[in-house]
Design a protein around this motif. Sequence first.
Motif, PDB file in Angstrom:
ATOM      1  N   GLN A  12       0.825  -1.198   0.000  1.00 30.18           N
ATOM      2  CA  GLN A  12       0.000   0.000   0.000  1.00 30.18           C
ATOM      3  C   GLN A  12       0.865   1.256   0.000  1.00 30.18           C
ATOM      4  OE1 GLN A  12      -2.987  -0.278   3.069  1.00 30.18           O
ATOM      5  NE2 GLN A  12      -4.168  -1.711   1.857  1.00 30.18           N
ATOM      6  N   TRP A  59      -6.456   3.015  -0.729  1.00 33.53           N
ATOM      7  CA  TRP A  59      -5.704   2.996   0.517  1.00 33.53           C
ATOM      8  C   TRP A  59      -4.998   4.319   0.764  1.00 33.53           C
ATOM      9  CZ3 TRP A  59      -3.741   0.282  -3.742  1.00 33.53           C
ATOM     10  CH2 TRP A  59      -2.540   0.722  -4.225  1.00 33.53           C
ATOM     11  N   ARG A  63      -5.470   6.829   4.022  1.00 40.17           N
ATOM     12  CA  ARG A  63      -4.283   7.082   4.842  1.00 40.17           C
ATOM     13  C   ARG A  63      -4.040   8.562   5.072  1.00 40.17           C
ATOM     14  NH1 ARG A  63       1.120   4.754   2.510  1.00 40.17           N
ATOM     15  NH2 ARG A  63       0.628   6.460   1.161  1.00 40.17           N
TER      16      ARG A  63
END
Length: 64
Positions: A12, A59, A63
């Motif tokens: 990721q 992702w 984040r």
Amino acid sequence: MSTMSLLRRIAQRCETHDRPSQPRIHALEQQLDIEPSATPEDPVEAYSNPELVDCGHRWCQQRR
């Protein structure tokens, strides 16, 4: 899909947002109260901010 792309996806990591940029470096230098580094001569590199770019990775959006 290349091997590097696959590894970035598994970890990721984002090739747009997980790299150093001049605005981030400048903010960190101010935060740590150290002398600013030289600004790159290329204006795109000097003033581009990856936080303004939508990379499209789910992702990465979660984040940030």
